[in-house]
Scaffold this motif. Structure first.
Motif, PDB file in Angstrom:
ATOM      1  N   ARG A 159      -6.714  -1.183   2.918  1.00  0.00           N
ATOM      2  CA  ARG A 159      -6.581   0.082   2.190  1.00  0.00           C
ATOM      3  C   ARG A 159      -7.413   1.171   2.869  1.00  0.00           C
TER       4      ARG A 159
ATOM      5  N   ALA B 236     -13.565   5.172   5.004  1.00  0.00           N
ATOM      6  CA  ALA B 236     -12.215   5.642   5.331  1.00  0.00           C
ATOM      7  C   ALA B 236     -12.245   6.962   6.091  1.00  0.00           C
TER       8      ALA B 236
ATOM      9  N   GLU C 181      -7.350   7.649  -6.402  1.00  0.00           N
ATOM     10  CA  GLU C 181      -7.189   6.319  -5.799  1.00  0.00           C
ATOM     11  C   GLU C 181      -8.254   5.330  -6.234  1.00  0.00           C
TER      12      GLU C 181
ATOM     13  N   LEU D 213      -0.303   5.181  -0.860  1.00  0.00           N
ATOM     14  CA  LEU D 213      -0.269   6.146   0.240  1.00  0.00           C
ATOM     15  C   LEU D 213       0.585   7.353  -0.157  1.00  0.00           C
TER      16      LEU D 213
ATOM     17  N   GLU E 205      -9.992  16.162  -0.504  1.00  0.00           N
ATOM     18  CA  GLU E 205      -9.611  14.795  -0.150  1.00  0.00           C
ATOM     19  C   GLU E 205     -10.577  13.774  -0.733  1.00  0.00           C
TER      20      GLU E 205
ATOM     21  N   THR F  96       1.898   7.762   8.926  1.00  0.00           N
ATOM     22  CA  THR F  96       0.837   6.778   8.727  1.00  0.00           C
ATOM     23  C   THR F  96       1.369   5.368   8.929  1.00  0.00           C
TER      24      THR F  96
ATOM     25  N   PHE G 170      -5.905   4.547   4.643  1.00  0.00           N
ATOM     26  CA  PHE G 170      -6.312   5.871   4.176  1.00  0.00           C
ATOM     27  C   PHE G 170      -7.033   6.640   5.273  1.00  0.00           C
TER      28      PHE G 170
ATOM     29  N   TRP H 285       0.803  -1.217   0.000  1.00  0.00           N
ATOM     30  CA  TRP H 285       0.000   0.000   0.000  1.00  0.00           C
ATOM     31  C   TRP H 285       0.839   1.271   0.000  1.00  0.00           C
TER      32      TRP H 285
ATOM     33  N   HIS I 154      -5.800  10.135   6.645  1.00  0.00           N
ATOM     34  CA  HIS I 154      -6.745  11.261   6.701  1.00  0.00           C
ATOM     35  C   HIS I 154      -6.729  11.905   8.085  1.00  0.00           C
TER      36      HIS I 154
ATOM     37  N   LEU J 124      -9.510  10.888  -3.439  1.00  0.00           N
ATOM     38  CA  LEU J 124      -9.721   9.462  -3.154  1.00  0.00           C
ATOM     39  C   LEU J 124     -10.531   8.788  -4.257  1.00  0.00           C
TER      40      LEU J 124
ATOM     41  N   TYR K 156      -1.346   9.561  -2.702  1.00  0.00           N
ATOM     42  CA  TYR K 156      -2.415  10.336  -2.071  1.00  0.00           C
ATOM     43  C   TYR K 156      -1.837  11.426  -1.177  1.00  0.00           C
TER      44      TYR K 156
END
Length: 168
Positions: A54, A132, A122, A15, A114, A36, A58, A11, A62, A118, A18
């Motif tokens: 995932r 998420a 993403e 990450l 955001e 993260t 995320f 991931w 966030h 996403l 994003y």
């Protein structure tokens, strides 16, 4: 230990992508990814109960980003005169379009930006984004619609707030 890494490492590229879209610069994005991963690793005992890694990662990113945005920070300015990192897929015209898009994205409210990233960057479903971010599905849909319309108006050079049509 290797099994834990195998759950987390796939991931990292998503990450990073994003985080670079959310953060003001590459260093902030790298810090956000590191924070993260650090938080995820510290809570690796919870992974067995995570249905969608995932969405969990995320969501963690966030929350860290929102917490960081609330804290006052010093604004650093680069002295080397370099342009922000963007994909150099095409010629100068493509690079200018990407820079315009980046500038327009930065003008969107965080809540809209955001969700837009996403979904568009993403490729997450509305339900995955809602999970998420911990918000209702309807909120995802309305923020996405407002974000798309505002982004469109910024790229077209239309000023002022956007009025959406009422559809019955």
């Amino acid at each position: 230990m290797q099994a834990d890494q195998d759950q987390l490492l796939p991931w990292v590229p998503r990450l990073r992508r994003y985080a670079r879209a959310l953060a003001a610069n590459r260093d902030d994005a790298d810090d956000l990814v590191q924070d993260t991963l650090e938080r995820a690793w510290a809570r690796s005992s919870l992974w067995r109960g995570v249905a969608d890694m995932r969405a969990w990662l995320f969501s963690t990113m966030h929350n860290l980003h929102v917490d960081g945005a609330r804290r006052p920070r010093l604004q650093l300015v680069a002295h080397d005169g370099e342009l922000p990192d963007t994909a150099a897929a095409g010629g100068p015209a493509d690079r200018l379009l990407l820079l315009d898009l980046q500038a327009a994205l930065e003008q969107l409210p965080l809540e809209q930006r955001e969700i837009l990233l996403l979904v568009a960057l993403e490729d997450m479903s509305y339900a995955e984004v809602a999970q998420a971010l911990g918000i209702p599905l309807g909120t995802v849909m309305s923020r996405l619609a407002r974000g798309r319309e505002r982004l469109r108006s910024l790229l077209e050079g239309r000023p002022g707030p956007v009025r959406l049509k009422v559809v019955k």
